[in-house]
Design a protein around this motif. Sequence first.
Motif, PDB file in Angstrom:
ATOM      1  N   ASN A  62       0.835  -1.076  -0.008  1.00 45.43           N
ATOM      2  CA  ASN A  62       0.195   0.000   0.001  1.00 45.43           C
ATOM      3  C   ASN A  62       0.902   1.334   0.018  1.00 45.43           C
ATOM      4  OD1 ASN A  62      -2.533  -1.291  -0.041  1.00 45.43           O
ATOM      5  ND2 ASN A  62      -2.401  -1.585   2.177  1.00 45.43           N
ATOM      6  N   ASP A  63       1.951   1.271   0.938  1.00 43.35           N
ATOM      7  CA  ASP A  63       2.944   2.354   0.541  1.00 43.35           C
ATOM      8  C   ASP A  63       3.465   2.450  -0.588  1.00 43.35           C
ATOM      9  OD1 ASP A  63       2.329   2.792   3.386  1.00 43.35           O
ATOM     10  OD2 ASP A  63       4.069   1.746   4.017  1.00 43.35           O
ATOM     11  N   LEU A  64       4.246   1.400  -1.202  1.00 48.94           N
ATOM     12  CA  LEU A  64       4.759   1.415  -2.520  1.00 48.94           C
ATOM     13  C   LEU A  64       3.753   2.121  -3.632  1.00 48.94           C
ATOM     14  CD1 LEU A  64       6.436  -1.969  -2.171  1.00 48.94           C
ATOM     15  CD2 LEU A  64       7.439   0.274  -2.410  1.00 48.94           C
ATOM     16  N   VAL A  65       2.441   1.452  -3.668  1.00 49.59           N
ATOM     17  CA  VAL A  65       1.730   1.976  -4.742  1.00 49.59           C
ATOM     18  C   VAL A  65       1.439   3.493  -4.530  1.00 49.59           C
ATOM     19  CG1 VAL A  65      -0.547   1.383  -3.782  1.00 49.59           C
ATOM     20  CG2 VAL A  65      -0.301   1.162  -6.127  1.00 49.59           C
ATOM     21  N   GLN A  66       1.397   3.983  -3.398  1.00 54.57           N
ATOM     22  CA  GLN A  66       1.106   5.405  -3.297  1.00 54.57           C
ATOM     23  C   GLN A  66       2.375   6.064  -3.629  1.00 54.57           C
ATOM     24  OE1 GLN A  66      -0.565   6.094   0.619  1.00 54.57           O
ATOM     25  NE2 GLN A  66      -1.986   4.475   0.547  1.00 54.57           N
ATOM     26  N   TRP A  67       3.553   5.565  -3.186  1.00 51.64           N
ATOM     27  CA  TRP A  67       4.605   6.404  -3.830  1.00 51.64           C
ATOM     28  C   TRP A  67       4.854   6.480  -5.224  1.00 51.64           C
ATOM     29  CZ3 TRP A  67       8.071   3.174   0.282  1.00 51.64           C
ATOM     30  CH2 TRP A  67       7.587   3.614   1.465  1.00 51.64           C
ATOM     31  N   ILE A  68       4.896   5.228  -5.700  1.00 46.47           N
ATOM     32  CA  ILE A  68       4.968   4.989  -7.167  1.00 46.47           C
ATOM     33  C   ILE A  68       3.767   5.935  -8.017  1.00 46.47           C
ATOM     34  CG2 ILE A  68       4.907   3.350  -9.060  1.00 46.47           C
ATOM     35  CD1 ILE A  68       6.260   1.564  -7.457  1.00 46.47           C
ATOM     36  N   LEU A  69       2.683   5.970  -7.427  1.00 49.04           N
ATOM     37  CA  LEU A  69       1.493   6.581  -8.152  1.00 49.04           C
ATOM     38  C   LEU A  69       1.705   8.157  -7.838  1.00 49.04           C
ATOM     39  CD1 LEU A  69      -1.558   4.439  -7.746  1.00 49.04           C
ATOM     40  CD2 LEU A  69      -0.248   4.560  -9.759  1.00 49.04           C
ATOM     41  N   GLY A  70       2.452   8.541  -6.959  1.00 51.43           N
ATOM     42  CA  GLY A  70       2.797   9.822  -6.514  1.00 51.43           C
ATOM     43  C   GLY A  70       1.509  10.567  -5.935  1.00 51.43           C
ATOM     44  N   SER A  71       0.722   9.688  -5.073  1.00 49.54           N
ATOM     45  CA  SER A  71      -0.202  10.101  -4.130  1.00 49.54           C
ATOM     46  C   SER A  71       0.518  10.555  -2.794  1.00 49.54           C
ATOM     47  CB  SER A  71      -1.674   9.268  -3.983  1.00 49.54           C
ATOM     48  OG  SER A  71      -0.877   8.158  -3.701  1.00 49.54           O
ATOM     49  N   ARG A  72       1.444   9.972  -2.505  1.00 49.88           N
ATOM     50  CA  ARG A  72       2.207  10.270  -1.329  1.00 49.88           C
ATOM     51  C   ARG A  72       3.824  10.465  -1.709  1.00 49.88           C
ATOM     52  NH1 ARG A  72       1.471   5.927   2.867  1.00 49.88           N
ATOM     53  NH2 ARG A  72       3.296   6.622   3.657  1.00 49.88           N
ATOM     54  N   PRO A  73       4.635  11.283  -1.153  1.00 49.03           N
ATOM     55  CA  PRO A  73       6.084  11.789  -1.344  1.00 49.03           C
ATOM     56  C   PRO A  73       6.714  10.493  -1.107  1.00 49.03           C
ATOM     57  CG  PRO A  73       5.344  12.963   0.494  1.00 49.03           C
ATOM     58  CD  PRO A  73       4.240  12.134  -0.042  1.00 49.03           C
ATOM     59  N   VAL A  74       7.573  10.172  -1.943  1.00 54.34           N
ATOM     60  CA  VAL A  74       8.591   9.171  -1.835  1.00 54.34           C
ATOM     61  C   VAL A  74       9.567   9.217  -0.707  1.00 54.34           C
ATOM     62  CG1 VAL A  74      10.582   7.685  -2.843  1.00 54.34           C
ATOM     63  CG2 VAL A  74       8.626   8.515  -4.343  1.00 54.34           C
TER      64      VAL A  74
END
Length: 105
Positions: A62-74
């Motif tokens: 869930n964290d990875l998908v958000q980082w990769i999609l840009g919905s949360r900062p890496v």
Amino acid sequence: MTGITRTSADLDPRRRRILFRAWHRGIREMDLVFGQFADHELAGLDDGDLDELETIMAEEDNDLVQWILGSRPVPDRYQTDLFARIASYRPDFDPASAVGTEVQS
């Protein structure tokens, strides 16, 4: 692309494990990102890159998908060339652009 396209026959045991794990993440979106990355780049990674890849893959999907999609900062620890290369394998996950997904009312 919907599944593995690379054989593991010519890979060492560590790379075989990583390839399998890349295509069996638990979230299909991450299967596609990591699986495609592994298919194309796994054989050429050095030991340091493999260490980093395994660390990244240990993160929650869930964290990875958000980082990769840009919905949360890496996070700063993943602001690396390898993470950027992995993220570049991101398919178009936008449901509005998917063919045949229009809702009829």
